[in-house]
Design a protein around this motif. Structure first.
Motif, mmCIF file in Angstrom:
data_model
loop_
_atom_site.group_PDB
_atom_site.id
_atom_site.type_symbol
_atom_site.label_atom_id
_atom_site.label_comp_id
_atom_site.label_asym_id
_atom_site.label_seq_id
_atom_site.Cartn_x
_atom_site.Cartn_y
_atom_site.Cartn_z
ATOM 1 N N ASN A 199 -36.122 -18.571 44.203
ATOM 2 C CA ASN A 199 -35.697 -19.061 42.888
ATOM 3 C C ASN A 199 -36.136 -18.118 41.775
ATOM 4 O OD1 ASN A 199 -34.582 -21.315 44.111
ATOM 5 N ND2 ASN A 199 -36.367 -22.613 43.743
ATOM 6 N N SER A 200 -37.353 -17.584 41.878
ATOM 7 C CA SER A 200 -37.855 -16.679 40.851
ATOM 8 C C SER A 200 -37.025 -15.401 40.781
ATOM 9 C CB SER A 200 -39.318 -16.338 41.137
ATOM 10 O OG SER A 200 -39.821 -15.453 40.167
ATOM 11 N N VAL A 201 -36.729 -14.812 41.948
ATOM 12 C CA VAL A 201 -35.932 -13.582 41.988
ATOM 13 C C VAL A 201 -34.530 -13.836 41.432
ATOM 14 C CG1 VAL A 201 -34.783 -11.955 43.543
ATOM 15 C CG2 VAL A 201 -37.207 -12.464 43.850
ATOM 16 N N LEU A 202 -33.928 -14.947 41.790
ATOM 17 C CA LEU A 202 -32.575 -15.254 41.299
ATOM 18 C C LEU A 202 -32.569 -15.464 39.788
ATOM 19 C CD1 LEU A 202 -31.154 -17.609 44.091
ATOM 20 C CD2 LEU A 202 -30.522 -15.240 43.594
ATOM 21 N N ILE A 203 -33.579 -16.142 39.263
ATOM 22 C CA ILE A 203 -33.655 -16.355 37.807
ATOM 23 C C ILE A 203 -33.786 -15.020 37.081
ATOM 24 C CG2 ILE A 203 -35.117 -17.272 35.958
ATOM 25 C CD1 ILE A 203 -35.726 -19.653 37.816
ATOM 26 N N ILE A 204 -34.658 -14.137 37.579
ATOM 27 C CA ILE A 204 -34.830 -12.815 36.964
ATOM 28 C C ILE A 204 -33.537 -12.020 37.041
ATOM 29 C CG2 ILE A 204 -36.029 -10.600 37.202
ATOM 30 C CD1 ILE A 204 -38.463 -12.253 38.200
ATOM 31 N N PHE A 205 -32.875 -12.074 38.196
ATOM 32 C CA PHE A 205 -31.619 -11.340 38.382
ATOM 33 C C PHE A 205 -30.556 -11.815 37.387
ATOM 34 C CE2 PHE A 205 -27.430 -10.916 40.440
ATOM 35 C CZ PHE A 205 -27.412 -9.550 40.667
ATOM 36 N N VAL A 206 -30.419 -13.121 37.242
ATOM 37 C CA VAL A 206 -29.420 -13.675 36.312
ATOM 38 C C VAL A 206 -29.776 -13.329 34.877
ATOM 39 C CG1 VAL A 206 -28.460 -15.819 35.381
ATOM 40 C CG2 VAL A 206 -28.716 -15.544 37.857
ATOM 41 N N LEU A 207 -31.059 -13.427 34.529
ATOM 42 C CA LEU A 207 -31.496 -13.127 33.160
ATOM 43 C C LEU A 207 -31.191 -11.680 32.781
ATOM 44 C CD1 LEU A 207 -32.972 -13.824 30.535
ATOM 45 C CD2 LEU A 207 -35.135 -13.283 31.685
ATOM 46 N N ILE A 208 -31.498 -10.733 33.672
ATOM 47 C CA ILE A 208 -31.238 -9.315 33.371
ATOM 48 C C ILE A 208 -29.737 -9.064 33.255
ATOM 49 C CG2 ILE A 208 -31.431 -6.958 34.269
ATOM 50 C CD1 ILE A 208 -34.150 -7.680 35.365
ATOM 51 N N ASN A 209 -28.932 -9.732 34.082
ATOM 52 C CA ASN A 209 -27.479 -9.593 33.968
ATOM 53 C C ASN A 209 -26.965 -10.152 32.642
ATOM 54 O OD1 ASN A 209 -25.653 -8.732 36.550
ATOM 55 N ND2 ASN A 209 -27.695 -9.393 37.193
ATOM 56 N N ILE A 210 -27.518 -11.274 32.206
ATOM 57 C CA ILE A 210 -27.120 -11.838 30.907
ATOM 58 C C ILE A 210 -27.452 -10.868 29.788
ATOM 59 C CG2 ILE A 210 -27.632 -13.661 29.228
ATOM 60 C CD1 ILE A 210 -27.965 -15.582 31.591
ATOM 61 N N LEU A 211 -28.656 -10.280 29.842
ATOM 62 C CA LEU A 211 -29.056 -9.310 28.822
ATOM 63 C C LEU A 211 -28.130 -8.099 28.822
ATOM 64 C CD1 LEU A 211 -32.946 -9.384 29.266
ATOM 65 C CD2 LEU A 211 -31.648 -10.296 27.347
ATOM 66 N N TYR A 212 -27.741 -7.638 30.012
ATOM 67 C CA TYR A 212 -26.869 -6.459 30.091
ATOM 68 C C TYR A 212 -25.491 -6.759 29.518
ATOM 69 C CZ TYR A 212 -24.002 -2.699 31.960
ATOM 70 O OH TYR A 212 -23.113 -1.656 32.073
ATOM 71 N N PHE A 213 -24.874 -7.843 29.958
ATOM 72 C CA PHE A 213 -23.508 -8.134 29.514
ATOM 73 C C PHE A 213 -23.461 -8.661 28.084
ATOM 74 C CE2 PHE A 213 -22.889 -8.067 34.142
ATOM 75 C CZ PHE A 213 -21.804 -7.220 34.208
ATOM 76 N N SER A 214 -24.629 -8.955 27.508
ATOM 77 C CA SER A 214 -24.707 -9.272 26.078
ATOM 78 C C SER A 214 -25.057 -8.027 25.268
ATOM 79 C CB SER A 214 -25.764 -10.359 25.833
ATOM 80 O OG SER A 214 -25.460 -11.541 26.536
ATOM 81 N N ASN A 215 -25.098 -6.863 25.943
ATOM 82 C CA ASN A 215 -25.434 -5.579 25.314
ATOM 83 C C ASN A 215 -26.824 -5.591 24.669
ATOM 84 O OD1 ASN A 215 -23.089 -4.277 26.061
ATOM 85 N ND2 ASN A 215 -22.006 -4.780 24.181
ATOM 86 N N LEU A 216 -27.767 -6.285 25.322
ATOM 87 C CA LEU A 216 -29.137 -6.346 24.825
ATOM 88 C C LEU A 216 -30.068 -5.412 25.589
ATOM 89 C CD1 LEU A 216 -29.443 -10.205 24.244
ATOM 90 C CD2 LEU A 216 -28.992 -8.417 22.563
#
Length: 363
Positions: A199-216
């Protein structure tokens, strides 16, 4: 050997806070001086060595936790393993913060930079958590993903959405293989925390993807080396001759927008020098924007795109021209085709009745 370990253990226990603080500051200074180019073998070998040290220390620490050592030398080694993990993670996030800062504009990338800064500075206070397997692997995955984001584009000589997705897939594959090694080394601990780990790895993976596709996330491995606003730019051999307005020293401070006197009927030029790794060729955009007081928003007036070539240490130089400027607040965003901001030139255009003092430079 035992005497040396005893002295080291006593000294560290007595001065733990000072040793950790000194190591953090010294490591950051060392990385700042040594980590110069993101595409050089030496820099990447340093980061890979930190990944190996942290990964090996995690495996050994948990192995000793599940299979307590009997010999005194291994007992003492076990006591120092959290320090090795702290040292390696400190080196990793110090290097990441340096590299990502060179590619970042705080106004657009501050969330991701804040995370890296927290992991760098917070590393000082994480020691008690380094005994927890889920915490260790979670921080390790952040480090692996942060490294993959810029290392894969350097290897492939390309960047973009597909390359980022590949970086994420490689990071998941690496952490999966690491988890399988953990299962072999510490089966009881791994099974007990398997669900938390996943669960921790998946949350981190999703968070970094959100940051990337939000151009952050900064558009690493690109980095803005130099910018400027000028009245004219001409190519002279291998250099550029630029003519701009001469300012007093305090009028050119980095955090203050430059003030430019308006010349009726004359265009303005923005110069940029963008570093890209060797053989990585891409396109960048100069987005000329003005601030609309009526809507209290920045409005894009002109977008000019041109290709850049990687490999030059001082960055690939280029410029754009804008006609028909008017008085007001202006800025030019230097960004990728995905609208990731590499850097920004801020300036105010004002009408002036005084003669303009010009200065010429060679770039």
């Amino acid at each position: 050997m035992n005497s040396l370990l005893n002295r080291a253990e006593v000294f560290y226990e007595k001065h733990e806070g000072r040793v950790s603080s000194f190591a953090l500051i010294a490591g950051f200074i060392f990385d700042s001086l040594t980590l110069q180019r993101i595409d050089l073998l030496f820099e990447n070998l340093i980061i890979i060595s930190y990944l190996v040290i942290s990964g090996g220390s995690i495996l050994l620490l948990n192995h000793y936790g599940e299979n307590p050592p009997q010999k005194s030398v291994f007992v003492r080694t076990q006591n120092f393993l959290p320090l090795f993990i702290q040292f390696a993670f400190g080196g990793l996030f110090s290097g990441f913060f340096i590299f990502y800062t060179r590619s970042a504009t705080l106004s657009s990338s501050w969330p991701f930079m804040l995370i890296l800064l927290f992991l760098l500075v917070g590393n000082e206070f994480f020691k008690k958590y380094y005994q927890r397997l889920t915490f260790q692997v979670s921080i390790y995955f952040v480090a692996i993903f942060s490294f993959s984001i810029f290392f894969v584009p350097v290897l492939l000589k390309s960047m973009g959405v597909l390359v980022f997705l590949l970086s994420g897939a490689i990071s998941l594959m690496v952490i999966y293989l690491f988890s399988q090694i953990l299962f072999k080394v510490v089966p009881d601990r791994f099974v007990g925390e398997k669900e938390k780990l996943r669960n921790s790895v998946l949350i981190i993976f999703v968070l970094i993807n959100i940051l990337y596709f939000s151009n952050l996330i900064p558009p690493i491995p690109l980095a803005l080396k130099d910018t400027g606003i000028y009245y004219s730019i001409n190519r002279v051999g291998d250099n550029y001759r630029v003519v701009g307005e001469k300012h007093r020293w305090y009028e050119s401070l980095p955090l203050l927008p430059e003030t430019i006197s308006l010349q009726a009927g004359s265009p303005m030029y923005v110069f940029s020098s963008v570093f890209a790794p060797t053989d990585l060729n891409t396109r960048i955009i100069h987005d000329w924007q003005y601030f609309d007081d009526a809507t209290d928003k920045w409005v894009s007036a002109t977008k000019i795109s041109f290709a850049i070539k990687g490999g030059r240490g001082e960055g690939y130089r280029g410029f754009s021209k804008k006609e028909n400027l008017f008085a007001g607040k202006w800025r030019v965003d230097v960004k990728t085709e995905r609208n990731q901001i590499i850097g920004r030139v801020r300036f105010n255009v004002e009408k002036s009745s005084n003669p303009i003092v010009l200065q010429e430079k060679i770039l």
